[in-house]
Design a protein around this motif. Structure first.
Motif, mmCIF file in Angstrom:
data_model
loop_
_atom_site.group_PDB
_atom_site.id
_atom_site.type_symbol
_atom_site.label_atom_id
_atom_site.label_comp_id
_atom_site.label_asym_id
_atom_site.label_seq_id
_atom_site.Cartn_x
_atom_site.Cartn_y
_atom_site.Cartn_z
ATOM 1 N N ILE A 66 -21.787 2.632 -34.305
ATOM 2 C CA ILE A 66 -21.041 2.702 -33.042
ATOM 3 C C ILE A 66 -21.164 4.115 -32.493
ATOM 4 C CG2 ILE A 66 -18.747 2.517 -31.982
ATOM 5 C CD1 ILE A 66 -18.002 0.592 -34.268
ATOM 6 N N SER A 67 -21.404 4.225 -31.211
ATOM 7 C CA SER A 67 -21.493 5.523 -30.553
ATOM 8 C C SER A 67 -20.093 6.000 -30.162
ATOM 9 C CB SER A 67 -22.358 5.386 -29.300
ATOM 10 O OG SER A 67 -22.121 6.433 -28.410
ATOM 11 N N LYS A 68 -19.868 7.316 -30.140
ATOM 12 C CA LYS A 68 -18.578 7.865 -29.702
ATOM 13 C C LYS A 68 -18.257 7.436 -28.275
ATOM 14 C CE LYS A 68 -18.300 11.952 -32.609
ATOM 15 N NZ LYS A 68 -18.209 13.402 -32.679
ATOM 16 N N ASP A 69 -19.296 7.223 -27.459
ATOM 17 C CA ASP A 69 -19.094 6.816 -26.067
ATOM 18 C C ASP A 69 -18.508 5.407 -25.954
ATOM 19 O OD1 ASP A 69 -20.217 9.247 -25.355
ATOM 20 O OD2 ASP A 69 -22.234 8.405 -25.168
ATOM 21 N N GLU A 70 -18.620 4.599 -27.006
ATOM 22 C CA GLU A 70 -18.112 3.226 -26.979
ATOM 23 C C GLU A 70 -16.618 3.143 -27.293
ATOM 24 O OE1 GLU A 70 -20.844 0.103 -28.695
ATOM 25 O OE2 GLU A 70 -21.803 1.924 -29.487
ATOM 26 N N ILE A 71 -16.041 4.238 -27.765
ATOM 27 C CA ILE A 71 -14.620 4.231 -28.138
ATOM 28 C C ILE A 71 -13.765 4.285 -26.881
ATOM 29 C CG2 ILE A 71 -12.795 5.500 -29.317
ATOM 30 C CD1 ILE A 71 -14.940 6.492 -31.250
ATOM 31 N N LYS A 72 -12.849 3.345 -26.794
ATOM 32 C CA LYS A 72 -11.913 3.330 -25.670
ATOM 33 C C LYS A 72 -10.822 4.346 -25.973
ATOM 34 C CE LYS A 72 -9.074 0.312 -22.861
ATOM 35 N NZ LYS A 72 -8.584 -1.042 -22.632
ATOM 36 N N THR A 73 -10.716 5.357 -25.153
ATOM 37 C CA THR A 73 -9.726 6.400 -25.362
ATOM 38 C C THR A 73 -8.484 6.125 -24.525
ATOM 39 O OG1 THR A 73 -10.705 7.783 -23.645
ATOM 40 C CG2 THR A 73 -11.498 8.112 -25.903
ATOM 41 N N GLY A 74 -7.464 6.931 -24.735
ATOM 42 C CA GLY A 74 -6.211 6.759 -24.015
ATOM 43 C C GLY A 74 -5.188 6.094 -24.914
ATOM 44 N N VAL A 75 -3.998 5.943 -24.377
ATOM 45 C CA VAL A 75 -2.900 5.316 -25.108
ATOM 46 C C VAL A 75 -2.743 3.900 -24.590
ATOM 47 C CG1 VAL A 75 -0.415 5.417 -25.565
ATOM 48 C CG2 VAL A 75 -1.762 7.525 -25.496
ATOM 49 N N ILE A 76 -3.006 2.948 -25.480
ATOM 50 C CA ILE A 76 -2.916 1.539 -25.104
ATOM 51 C C ILE A 76 -1.457 1.098 -25.203
ATOM 52 C CG2 ILE A 76 -3.730 -0.805 -25.649
ATOM 53 C CD1 ILE A 76 -5.917 1.207 -24.712
ATOM 54 N N HIS A 105 1.846 7.113 -28.281
ATOM 55 C CA HIS A 105 0.621 7.862 -28.584
ATOM 56 C C HIS A 105 0.300 7.916 -30.076
ATOM 57 C CE1 HIS A 105 3.868 10.716 -29.176
ATOM 58 N NE2 HIS A 105 3.041 11.469 -29.906
ATOM 59 N N LEU A 106 1.263 7.608 -30.936
ATOM 60 C CA LEU A 106 1.054 7.758 -32.379
ATOM 61 C C LEU A 106 -0.100 6.905 -32.918
ATOM 62 C CD1 LEU A 106 4.759 8.061 -33.569
ATOM 63 C CD2 LEU A 106 3.117 9.892 -33.093
ATOM 64 N N PRO A 107 -0.207 5.621 -32.551
ATOM 65 C CA PRO A 107 -1.362 4.854 -33.026
ATOM 66 C C PRO A 107 -2.698 5.415 -32.514
ATOM 67 C CG PRO A 107 0.347 3.366 -32.258
ATOM 68 C CD PRO A 107 0.774 4.758 -31.867
ATOM 69 N N ALA A 108 -2.700 5.982 -31.322
ATOM 70 C CA ALA A 108 -3.939 6.562 -30.783
ATOM 71 C C ALA A 108 -4.354 7.801 -31.580
ATOM 72 C CB ALA A 108 -3.770 6.910 -29.296
ATOM 73 N N VAL A 109 -3.377 8.609 -32.003
ATOM 74 C CA VAL A 109 -3.692 9.776 -32.838
ATOM 75 C C VAL A 109 -4.245 9.296 -34.180
ATOM 76 C CG1 VAL A 109 -2.735 11.790 -34.033
ATOM 77 C CG2 VAL A 109 -2.025 11.281 -31.683
ATOM 78 N N ASP A 110 -3.638 8.254 -34.746
ATOM 79 C CA ASP A 110 -4.163 7.666 -35.978
ATOM 80 C C ASP A 110 -5.598 7.188 -35.781
ATOM 81 O OD1 ASP A 110 -1.782 8.123 -37.292
ATOM 82 O OD2 ASP A 110 -1.141 6.028 -37.289
ATOM 83 N N ASP A 111 -5.844 6.512 -34.663
ATOM 84 C CA ASP A 111 -7.200 6.027 -34.365
ATOM 85 C C ASP A 111 -8.191 7.183 -34.310
ATOM 86 O OD1 ASP A 111 -6.220 3.459 -34.205
ATOM 87 O OD2 ASP A 111 -6.248 3.373 -32.009
ATOM 88 N N TYR A 112 -7.780 8.292 -33.706
ATOM 89 C CA TYR A 112 -8.658 9.454 -33.641
ATOM 90 C C TYR A 112 -9.055 9.891 -35.052
ATOM 91 C CZ TYR A 112 -10.674 13.927 -32.480
ATOM 92 O OH TYR A 112 -11.559 14.977 -32.349
ATOM 93 N N PHE A 113 -8.064 10.032 -35.922
ATOM 94 C CA PHE A 113 -8.350 10.459 -37.291
ATOM 95 C C PHE A 113 -9.245 9.454 -38.017
ATOM 96 C CE2 PHE A 113 -4.323 13.126 -37.179
ATOM 97 C CZ PHE A 113 -5.012 14.330 -37.192
ATOM 98 N N LEU A 114 -8.979 8.171 -37.843
ATOM 99 C CA LEU A 114 -9.760 7.153 -38.532
ATOM 100 C C LEU A 114 -11.201 7.085 -38.026
ATOM 101 C CD1 LEU A 114 -7.094 4.336 -38.689
ATOM 102 C CD2 LEU A 114 -8.094 5.522 -40.643
ATOM 103 N N LEU A 115 -11.379 7.294 -36.734
ATOM 104 C CA LEU A 115 -12.703 7.122 -36.139
ATOM 105 C C LEU A 115 -13.512 8.407 -36.012
ATOM 106 C CD1 LEU A 115 -11.695 4.670 -33.279
ATOM 107 C CD2 LEU A 115 -12.941 4.105 -35.382
#
Length: 182
Positions: A66-76, A105-115
Motif C-alpha cells: 500500500i502506498s502512503k498516498d492511499e491512506i485516507k487521512t483526517g478524523v473520521i 482524533h484518538l483512533p486517527a493517532v493510533d492509525d498513524y502509529f500503526l500505519l
C-alpha cells in the motif's frame, strides 16, 4: 475500517471480523481439545513469553503493498463512519451528522502509529488530522501523554513500549448548540 483494492486477496486470509471472533475461538477449542502442557509447564511458558515479549511493529504498508498516498487521512466521524470531521472551538465536529467530540482524533493517532511508524511530530499530526495549527497538534499529543524527545520544533513524540491503543470515550458528546453551525 479496512479498504483495499479488489485484487488484494491476501488481506482476507489474515483478517477476522469482530463478529466472527467467537466462531473462530470455538473452532480452535474444538480442534485442540486435549491440553498439550501441564499447568506447571504452561505457567513456565507464560512467564518466559512475558519476560521476552517485544511488541512487533511491522511495516503494514510494505506488507500489503500500500502506498502512503492511499491512506485516507483526517478524523473520521465515530458516529457515521464516513465523514471527515473538522476541529474548532476545542472539539471535533461532523458536518454531516452534527456529532461533536473532544476525543474523536484518538483512533486517527493510533492509525498513524500503526500505519506510518512509531514516531510523530507536531507537523505530521497536524497534516494527518487536517489541523491548521501545529501548536494545537502539539497540545493534543501532550494531552495523550505520549513520551517525547527534543523541544519546540524539534520535538518528536513516540509510541511507548506496551502502548495500549486508545478507545475513544464519547461521554463528552455535545449536541449541536449555539456555537455549532447547522
Amino acid at each position: 475500517m479496512v479498504e483495499t483494492t479488489p485484487d488484494n486477496q491476501q488481506i482476507y486470509k489474515e483478517l477476522i471480523y469482530a463478529e466472527s471472533i467467537i466462531d473462530k475461538i470455538q473452532e480452535l477449542e474444538k480442534k485442540y481439545e486435549k491440553p498439550r502442557f501441564s499447568k506447571m509447564k504452561l505457567a513456565q511458558l507464560v512467564d518466559l513469553l512475558l519476560e521476552n515479549h517485544q511488541p512487533l511493529i511491522k511495516d503494514i504498508l510494505q506488507t500489503y503493498n500500500i502506498s502512503k498516498d492511499e491512506i485516507k487521512t483526517g478524523v473520521i466521524c465515530p458516529k457515521d463512519h464516513i465523514s471527515t470531521m473538522t476541529y474548532y472551538s476545542g472539539s471535533w465536529h461532523c458536518p454531516s451528522c452534527h456529532f461533536s467530540s473532544k476525543t474523536a482524533h484518538l483512533p486517527a493517532v493510533d492509525d498513524y502509529f500503526l500505519l506510518l511508524g512509531p514516531t510523530i511530530t507536531r507537523k505530521q499530526v497536524a497534516e494527518f488530522l487536517h489541523i491548521g495549527s501545529t501548536y494545537i497538534a502539539g497540545n493534543m499529543l501532550r494531552a495523550i501523554g505520549l513520551p517525547f524527545t527534543g523541544e519546540k520544533r524539534g520535538t518528536t513524540y513516540f509510541l511507548p513500549q506496551n502502548y495500549e491503543f486508545i478507545q475513544p470515550d464519547e461521554k463528552d458528546i455535545k449536541l449541536p448548540g449555539a456555537y455549532f453551525p447547522r
